[in-house]
Design a protein around this motif. Structure first.
Motif, PDB file in Angstrom:
ATOM      1  N   GLU A 170      70.137  -3.164  27.420  1.00  0.00           N
ATOM      2  CA  GLU A 170      69.621  -4.440  26.931  1.00  0.00           C
ATOM      3  C   GLU A 170      70.197  -5.606  27.758  1.00  0.00           C
ATOM      4  O   GLU A 170      69.489  -6.564  28.065  1.00  0.00           O
ATOM      5  N   LYS A 192      68.272  -5.729  30.979  1.00  0.00           N
ATOM      6  CA  LYS A 192      66.909  -6.231  30.800  1.00  0.00           C
ATOM      7  C   LYS A 192      66.858  -7.747  30.674  1.00  0.00           C
ATOM      8  O   LYS A 192      65.901  -8.390  31.085  1.00  0.00           O
ATOM      9  N   ARG A 193      67.902  -8.316  30.064  1.00  0.00           N
ATOM     10  CA  ARG A 193      67.906  -9.766  29.840  1.00  0.00           C
ATOM     11  C   ARG A 193      68.457 -10.545  31.028  1.00  0.00           C
ATOM     12  O   ARG A 193      68.395 -11.765  31.073  1.00  0.00           O
ATOM     13  N   LEU A 246      69.139  10.328  25.309  1.00  0.00           N
ATOM     14  CA  LEU A 246      69.455   9.385  26.389  1.00  0.00           C
ATOM     15  C   LEU A 246      70.715   9.821  27.141  1.00  0.00           C
ATOM     16  O   LEU A 246      70.800   9.721  28.366  1.00  0.00           O
ATOM     17  N   GLN A 271      60.572  -0.406  38.998  1.00  0.00           N
ATOM     18  CA  GLN A 271      61.129   0.413  37.929  1.00  0.00           C
ATOM     19  C   GLN A 271      62.013   1.549  38.454  1.00  0.00           C
ATOM     20  O   GLN A 271      63.006   1.908  37.821  1.00  0.00           O
ATOM     21  N   MET A 298      64.569  -7.371  35.816  1.00  0.00           N
ATOM     22  CA  MET A 298      63.237  -6.859  35.492  1.00  0.00           C
ATOM     23  C   MET A 298      62.230  -7.145  36.614  1.00  0.00           C
ATOM     24  O   MET A 298      61.101  -6.678  36.568  1.00  0.00           O
ATOM     25  N   LEU A 329      62.724   2.567  27.274  1.00  0.00           N
ATOM     26  CA  LEU A 329      63.591   1.441  26.884  1.00  0.00           C
ATOM     27  C   LEU A 329      63.336   0.226  27.782  1.00  0.00           C
ATOM     28  O   LEU A 329      63.344  -0.909  27.325  1.00  0.00           O
ATOM     29  N   LEU A 330      63.085   0.497  29.050  1.00  0.00           N
ATOM     30  CA  LEU A 330      62.859  -0.599  29.991  1.00  0.00           C
ATOM     31  C   LEU A 330      61.489  -1.236  29.795  1.00  0.00           C
ATOM     32  O   LEU A 330      61.305  -2.415  30.059  1.00  0.00           O
ATOM     33  N   GLN A 331      60.540  -0.429  29.330  1.00  0.00           N
ATOM     34  CA  GLN A 331      59.189  -0.971  29.139  1.00  0.00           C
ATOM     35  C   GLN A 331      59.064  -1.779  27.862  1.00  0.00           C
ATOM     36  O   GLN A 331      58.251  -2.689  27.786  1.00  0.00           O
ATOM     37  N   ASN A 332      59.894  -1.435  26.864  1.00  0.00           N
ATOM     38  CA  ASN A 332      59.853  -2.206  25.617  1.00  0.00           C
ATOM     39  C   ASN A 332      60.368  -3.599  25.883  1.00  0.00           C
ATOM     40  O   ASN A 332      61.246  -3.789  26.702  1.00  0.00           O
ATOM     41  N   GLY A 333      59.864  -4.569  25.131  1.00  0.00           N
ATOM     42  CA  GLY A 333      60.351  -5.940  25.278  1.00  0.00           C
ATOM     43  C   GLY A 333      61.775  -6.023  24.770  1.00  0.00           C
ATOM     44  O   GLY A 333      62.328  -5.041  24.278  1.00  0.00           O
ATOM     45  N   ASN A 334      62.378  -7.187  24.879  1.00  0.00           N
ATOM     46  CA  ASN A 334      63.739  -7.367  24.368  1.00  0.00           C
ATOM     47  C   ASN A 334      63.781  -7.047  22.886  1.00  0.00           C
ATOM     48  O   ASN A 334      62.957  -7.523  22.128  1.00  0.00           O
ATOM     49  N   SER A 335      64.731  -6.192  22.506  1.00  0.00           N
ATOM     50  CA  SER A 335      64.784  -5.837  21.087  1.00  0.00           C
ATOM     51  C   SER A 335      65.844  -6.684  20.388  1.00  0.00           C
ATOM     52  O   SER A 335      66.684  -7.283  21.010  1.00  0.00           O
ATOM     53  N   ILE A 374      63.167   8.401  28.557  1.00  0.00           N
ATOM     54  CA  ILE A 374      63.739   7.527  27.521  1.00  0.00           C
ATOM     55  C   ILE A 374      64.157   6.186  28.125  1.00  0.00           C
ATOM     56  O   ILE A 374      63.844   5.126  27.592  1.00  0.00           O
ATOM     57  N   LEU A 375      64.819   6.273  29.262  1.00  0.00           N
ATOM     58  CA  LEU A 375      65.228   5.050  29.957  1.00  0.00           C
ATOM     59  C   LEU A 375      63.988   4.242  30.340  1.00  0.00           C
ATOM     60  O   LEU A 375      63.948   3.014  30.159  1.00  0.00           O
ATOM     61  N   HIS A 376      62.988   4.926  30.830  1.00  0.00           N
ATOM     62  CA  HIS A 376      61.726   4.296  31.225  1.00  0.00           C
ATOM     63  C   HIS A 376      61.111   3.559  30.020  1.00  0.00           C
ATOM     64  O   HIS A 376      60.688   2.409  30.127  1.00  0.00           O
ATOM     65  N   GLU A 397      69.802  12.687  29.382  1.00  0.00           N
ATOM     66  CA  GLU A 397      68.993  12.209  30.499  1.00  0.00           C
ATOM     67  C   GLU A 397      69.861  11.556  31.582  1.00  0.00           C
ATOM     68  O   GLU A 397      69.631  11.732  32.768  1.00  0.00           O
ATOM     69  N   ILE A 457      65.912   2.091  37.135  1.00  0.00           N
ATOM     70  CA  ILE A 457      66.425   3.379  36.641  1.00  0.00           C
ATOM     71  C   ILE A 457      67.622   3.837  37.478  1.00  0.00           C
ATOM     72  O   ILE A 457      68.648   4.252  36.937  1.00  0.00           O
TER      73      ILE A 457
END
Lengths: 17, 250
Positions: free
Chosen positions: B76, B79-80, B244, B89, B85, A11-17, A7-9, B247, B93
């Protein structure tokens, strides 16, 4: 690690939501 | 890229600062103004009683859902954030698995009212007694104490942004594959944080920041409590807890 954290993987692969 | 040059210029550090502040503003979940406005909205005695009468399973599930929502915003944020990024990977994680809950705990001080020891939860401010049915009074009190001590630093939003970026980008986490790259980002974030504190004459808070071990210990206690709960209610955890959450913490 990625296999155990799909799931984390995903979420990280999806672009900015 | 901020990760490529060994020595970053002031302009690069300034750019990283602006990027972290923007990432934080976009992912802080609840606006500080709204949290402040709602500070007097506390749960009534009847509402507290109603939470206390809920089963342990239901209260655990509710809290697991609220934590998971908060963690999604932290993912999020990461990621930003400039440089995150660009890490491999595996390391993304590792850093999130170890640091997401720690960031949630730090972010909690924005939603905490030190004057009456309450925290924003499901629409109103709640004292520690509301969480009684979880069966984790000691952990809940430790989390409230932690929020109380963080509040005494009077963090600005910009300070929380950079401090939480540093909680996340921690090169001492085990199992990192590209430790050097994480270390470089961490060093740049430390420079950014110190530079900002110097500009705002707030360097004195550096000596008062919570030790890394404090956050680690709270997260460990949370995982231990989850382990005990899971032993009692394995099917509940398996069937209804957010994937999540499982996990990250199981």
């Amino acid at each position: 690690l990625q296999e155990k954290h799909r799931i984390l993987h995903k979420l990280l692969q999806n672009g900015n939501s | 890229s901020i990760l490529e040059s060994p020595n970053s210029s002031v302009t690069e550090i300034e750019h990283l600062t602006q990027n972290v502040l923007k990432s934080y503003r976009e992912t802080c979940q609840l606006r500080l103004e709204d949290l402040q406005l709602l500070r007097l909205e506390t749960f009534s005695w009847e509402e507290v009683r109603s939470y206390q009468k809920k089963s342990m399973e239901e209260m655990w599930e509710r809290c697991a859902c609220r934590i998971t929502e908060a963690i999604q915003y932290v993912v999020e944020f990461a990621k930003r954030m400039g440089g995150f990024m660009e890490l491999c990977q595996n390391d993304q994680i590792v850093l999130l698995k170890a640091g997401a809950m720690e960031v949630v705990l730090v972010r909690m001080c924005r939603a905490f009212n030190s004057e009456n020891r309450t925290v924003f939860f499901e629409g109103k401010y709640a004292g520690p007694e509301l969480f009684k049915s979880l069966g984790c009074n000691e952990l809940i009190n430790s989390i409230f104490d932690f929020a109380h001590s963080l509040c005494s630093l009077h963090f600005s939003e910009n300070e929380i942004a950079l401090f939480t970026a540093l909680v996340l980008i921690n090169s001492s986490r085990p199992w990192l594959q590209e430790k050097d790259k994480v270390e470089r980002l961490q060093n740049n974030l430390e420079l950014a944080f110190k530079h900002m504190l110097r500009k705002t004459h707030r360097e004195s808070i550096l000596a008062k920041l919570p030790p890394k071990g404090k956050l680690r210990s709270l997260c460990y206690q949370h995982m231990e409590k989850l382990r005990s709960f899971r032993q009692m209610y394995p099917i509940i955890v398996h069937a209804v807890f957010p994937p999540l959450y499982k996990e990250l913490f199981s």
